[in-house]
Write a protein that holds these residues in place. Structure first.
Motif, PDB file in Angstrom:
ATOM      1  N   UNK A 132       0.888  -1.133   0.061  1.00 51.03           N
ATOM      2  CA  UNK A 132      -0.117   0.082  -0.017  1.00 51.03           C
ATOM      3  C   UNK A 132       0.919   1.383  -0.050  1.00 51.03           C
ATOM      4  N   UNK A 133       0.088   2.502  -0.179  1.00 46.72           N
ATOM      5  CA  UNK A 133       1.031   3.542  -0.186  1.00 46.72           C
ATOM      6  C   UNK A 133       0.578   4.239   1.329  1.00 46.72           C
ATOM      7  N   UNK A 134       1.393   5.464   1.524  1.00 49.77           N
ATOM      8  CA  UNK A 134       1.089   6.292   2.641  1.00 49.77           C
ATOM      9  C   UNK A 134      -0.299   6.906   2.630  1.00 49.77           C
ATOM     10  N   UNK A 135      -0.649   7.195   1.236  1.00 47.51           N
ATOM     11  CA  UNK A 135      -1.853   7.796   1.142  1.00 47.51           C
ATOM     12  C   UNK A 135      -3.057   6.851   1.644  1.00 47.51           C
ATOM     13  N   UNK A 136      -2.886   5.572   1.184  1.00 45.96           N
ATOM     14  CA  UNK A 136      -3.836   4.582   1.721  1.00 45.96           C
ATOM     15  C   UNK A 136      -3.567   4.087   3.026  1.00 45.96           C
ATOM     16  N   UNK A 137      -2.701   4.595   3.832  1.00 44.05           N
ATOM     17  CA  UNK A 137      -2.482   4.240   5.089  1.00 44.05           C
ATOM     18  C   UNK A 137      -3.290   5.429   5.846  1.00 44.05           C
ATOM     19  N   UNK A 138      -2.992   6.914   5.383  1.00 44.99           N
ATOM     20  CA  UNK A 138      -3.901   7.748   5.801  1.00 44.99           C
ATOM     21  C   UNK A 138      -5.182   7.405   5.909  1.00 44.99           C
ATOM     22  N   UNK A 139      -5.866   7.092   4.839  1.00 42.43           N
ATOM     23  CA  UNK A 139      -7.233   6.746   4.498  1.00 42.43           C
ATOM     24  C   UNK A 139      -7.396   5.582   5.627  1.00 42.43           C
ATOM     25  N   UNK A 140      -6.713   4.775   5.928  1.00 44.59           N
ATOM     26  CA  UNK A 140      -7.082   3.491   6.723  1.00 44.59           C
ATOM     27  C   UNK A 140      -7.500   4.153   8.374  1.00 44.59           C
ATOM     28  N   UNK A 141      -6.347   5.496   8.768  1.00 52.17           N
ATOM     29  CA  UNK A 141      -6.396   5.956  10.049  1.00 52.17           C
ATOM     30  C   UNK A 141      -7.835   6.689   9.821  1.00 52.17           C
ATOM     31  N   UNK A 142      -8.148   7.350   8.817  1.00 46.86           N
ATOM     32  CA  UNK A 142      -9.359   8.115   8.696  1.00 46.86           C
ATOM     33  C   UNK A 142     -10.886   7.372   9.009  1.00 46.86           C
ATOM     34  N   UNK A 143     -10.677   6.114   8.680  1.00 46.76           N
ATOM     35  CA  UNK A 143     -11.820   5.192   8.860  1.00 46.76           C
ATOM     36  C   UNK A 143     -11.784   4.799  10.340  1.00 46.76           C
ATOM     37  N   UNK A 144     -10.806   5.145  11.036  1.00 46.86           N
ATOM     38  CA  UNK A 144     -10.866   4.836  12.535  1.00 46.86           C
ATOM     39  C   UNK A 144     -11.370   6.133  13.392  1.00 46.86           C
ATOM     40  N   UNK A 145     -10.765   7.211  12.726  1.00 44.07           N
ATOM     41  CA  UNK A 145     -10.908   8.379  13.717  1.00 44.07           C
ATOM     42  C   UNK A 145     -11.981   9.446  13.160  1.00 44.07           C
ATOM     43  N   UNK A 146     -12.443   8.964  11.913  1.00 41.96           N
ATOM     44  CA  UNK A 146     -13.303   9.906  11.189  1.00 41.96           C
ATOM     45  C   UNK A 146     -12.284  10.866  10.451  1.00 41.96           C
ATOM     46  N   UNK A 147     -12.921  11.172   8.949  1.00 37.32           N
ATOM     47  CA  UNK A 147     -11.976  12.074   8.072  1.00 37.32           C
ATOM     48  C   UNK A 147     -12.123  13.681   8.462  1.00 37.32           C
ATOM     49  N   UNK A 148     -10.897  13.989   8.762  1.00 38.00           N
ATOM     50  CA  UNK A 148     -10.694  15.429   8.875  1.00 38.00           C
ATOM     51  C   UNK A 148     -10.185  16.055   7.640  1.00 38.00           C
ATOM     52  N   UNK A 149     -10.434  17.172   7.428  1.00 37.36           N
ATOM     53  CA  UNK A 149      -9.767  17.813   6.267  1.00 37.36           C
ATOM     54  C   UNK A 149      -9.990  19.468   6.588  1.00 37.36           C
ATOM     55  N   UNK A 150      -8.782  20.012   6.217  1.00 36.80           N
ATOM     56  CA  UNK A 150      -8.223  21.225   6.467  1.00 36.80           C
ATOM     57  C   UNK A 150      -7.931  22.361   5.345  1.00 36.80           C
ATOM     58  N   UNK A 151      -8.409  23.509   5.666  1.00 35.69           N
ATOM     59  CA  UNK A 151      -7.930  24.730   4.426  1.00 35.69           C
ATOM     60  C   UNK A 151      -7.308  25.828   5.414  1.00 35.69           C
TER      61      UNK A 151
END
Length: 571
Positions: free
Chosen positions: A428-447
């Motif tokens: 997997x990629x780091x990006x996919x690892x990040x998505x796995x984390x979001x599935x546990x914590x909820x997806x946060x997005x910032x601007x």
């Protein structure tokens, strides 16, 4: 006193001929720069100062630096009576940084203070490390971080290797402002200078590797592209990556040449994709898995990885820190190192995802004001009581362990590459690892929305904007009612449903506002401490049920940030 009268004071005997000639030219030519150069004193803030280079009280030059250093010397002589005081000094690649470094050293040695002076450019985190490693009483680094080429700056560190915090910061400021230009001691004593060379790099790099590595999986198979963007990390990062076991490292050679003019970029800021454009172009040729760039003084890092379409994409600071923090805590848990007396550090403008991550792994998440000086203060305040694991803030800064007391790109890069190698080895990629984390914590997005207001009028306009947001907070943002307004200047938390203000004095006063809405949206408003900007940090959140939902969820969150922008009337 008028601006002209202030300028004429710089024609006196306390100033050298070159300075007097430059001031006289501003006066004779009726230059518009005269007003901006003298209308105020360049602010020596709670960590130091940063400004445009040139003559005048509102510029960085021999005399404003001398005044700052004389004030610091006076304070240190009071604090460390009877000791042989020592101060480490480093400087980045900026124009005049090396000369300013020697100038500052001369003022200190003229006051009987020993100086450990780096022979050449070195990253800020290495200076922080050296203060503690060499048991110095303090440290100074000449840098303006990622500001444009016309800027330079001056940051002060205390004996714990962290930037100065209360009570020292205010006390030093008072000393600085009490120094008259004619009182500055410029005639240094070179016998009190100890020169530091490459031997210190190895000590620092070994500490980075020791504090930033957990497992050796797939390091020889990871394709890395690195650029120092003309900054200081050409001295440390390539060597550190090789020493840590990475084999495939491609450098953007044109950008490994140190230069204060940053000739290949508009801005040497790894937060901006344009600064990493050459590195990303190289990544296409080398089929790189990860692209990394650092800012001029080597404390910030930008990380770009392959997204779901296989294209190199720059992660934002919160995303980088989410990956690094989650991975470290996961490793600590597997190694049985979490006892309930550990903590991670964050800041009020950083994503609240770190509270969720901390809760998952059974550690505390402590939050301070913007800037790593406050994370450094956390480490000192809880030393011997709680163990610091790692810390980060949204502006592309991270630190692993407490061996450096400031954000540190070198240790963070070693860690990021280990994670990328581990991910690749596991398909997997780091990006996919990040998505796995979001599935546990909820997806946060910032601007991050920056509104630039330059000069004297701009500074007043920013003040008025803060006043208006303080007196007239929004009722709702992106369709969700505002339920809390935190005012760090007034140290109050207004809970809308209770129509009541609660005292909030666990964090020092600062000109910052935070709005929280019922659906978890968070908006932080603050003037920049280093640039003519007012900043709006927007964070939105939504549950992420599966990897397949990622793109639609991302689109929804992006739309919500745009709605917040419109509601705040930020064009």
């Amino acid at each position: 006193m008028t601006t002209l009268e202030k300028a004429k004071l710089w024609l006196g005997d306390s100033f050298d001929q070159e300075t007097k000639d430059a001031v006289q030219l501003l006066i004779d030519s009726n230059s518009p720069d005269l007003e901006d150069s003298f209308y105020r004193e360049l602010e020596f803030g709670t960590g130091g100062m940063r400004g445009i280079m040139g003559v005048g009280t509102n510029r960085l030059n021999k005399y404003t630096l001398g005044q700052a250093t004389q004030g610091l010397a006076n304070y240190m002589l009071q604090q460390f009576q009877g000791e042989q005081i020592s101060v480490a000094i480093a400087y980045d690649v900026r124009n005049n940084s090396k000369e300013f470094g020697k100038l500052v050293a001369d003022v200190l040695t003229a006051n009987g203070i020993k100086v450990l002076l780096f022979k050449n450019h070195r990253p800020t985190p290495e200076l922080s490390f050296t203060v503690r490693d060499k048991k110095c009483n303090g440290g100074i680094v000449l840098t303006a971080s990622h500001n444009p080429p016309e800027y330079n700056g001056y940051k002060v560190y205390w004996n714990d290797g962290a930037q100065i915090v209360p009570p020292h910061d205010e006390a030093i400021i008072n000393e600085v402002y009490s120094v008259k230009f004619e009182e500055i001691k410029f005639n240094g004593n070179d016998d009190l200078i100890e020169w530091i060379g490459e031997e210190q790099d190895d000590v620092y790099i070994d500490a980075c590797i020791e504090n930033s590595t957990y497992q050796d999986v797939g390091k020889g198979n990871l394709n890395i592209v690195f650029t120092s963007i003309h900054g200081t990390t050409y001295t440390t990062v390539p060597k550190a990556l090789e020493k840590a076991g990475f084999k495939k490292i491609d450098l953007v050679k044109e950008q490994m040449i140190p230069s204060g003019n940053f000739p290949t970029v508009d801005s040497p800021n790894p937060e901006e994709p344009a600064a990493l454009e050459m590195a990303m172009d190289l990544a296409k040729i080398t089929n790189a898995d990860i692209v990394i760039g650092t800012d001029p003084d080597g404390d910030r890092l930008g990380i770009a990885v392959r997204n779901l379409e296989g294209e190199i994409q720059l992660l934002n600071g919160n995303q980088c820190n989410t990956i690094l923090t989650y991975y470290i805590l996961d490793q600590w848990k597997k190694q049985g190192k979490i006892t309930g007396k550990e903590f991670i550090g964050s800041t009020i403008v950083t994503s609240d995802i770190f509270f969720d991550i901390a809760e998952k792994f059974g550690v505390d998440c402590k939050v301070g004001l913007t800037g790593f000086k406050w994370i450094g203060k956390m480490i000192r305040d809880f030393e011997g009581q709680e163990k610091f694991v790692c810390g980060g803030e949204e502006s592309f800064g991270f630190m692993t362990g407490d061996f450096v007391r400031d954000k540190d790109s070198c240790g963070s890069i070693i860690l990021a590459c280990e994670i990328a190698a581990w991910c690749k080895a596991n398909g997997k990629t780091m990006y996919e690892y990040l998505i796995e984390i979001y599935q546990e914590t909820g997806m946060y997005y910032e601007g991050l929305i920056n509104i630039v207001k330059k000069g004297r009028d701009g500074a007043e306009e920013i003040q008025n904007m803060m006043k208006n947001f303080r007196e007239n907070p929004p009722k709702s943002l992106a369709g969700s009612l505002v339920e809390e307004v935190k005012d760090f200047k007034e140290q109050t938390n207004f809970v809308v449903s209770e129509n009541e203000k609660h005292v909030m004095d666990d964090i020092p006063k600062s000109n910052v506002l935070i709005y929280y809405t019922q659906d978890g949206t968070k908006v932080c408003v603050r003037p920049s401490g280093t640039e003519p900007k007012i900043k709006f940090y927007v964070s939105v959140k939504q549950n992420l049920n599966s990897k397949e939902d990622f793109k639609s969820t991302l689109k929804s969150l992006e739309q919500k940030i745009e709605e917040v922008r419109k509601d705040l009337q930020l064009n």
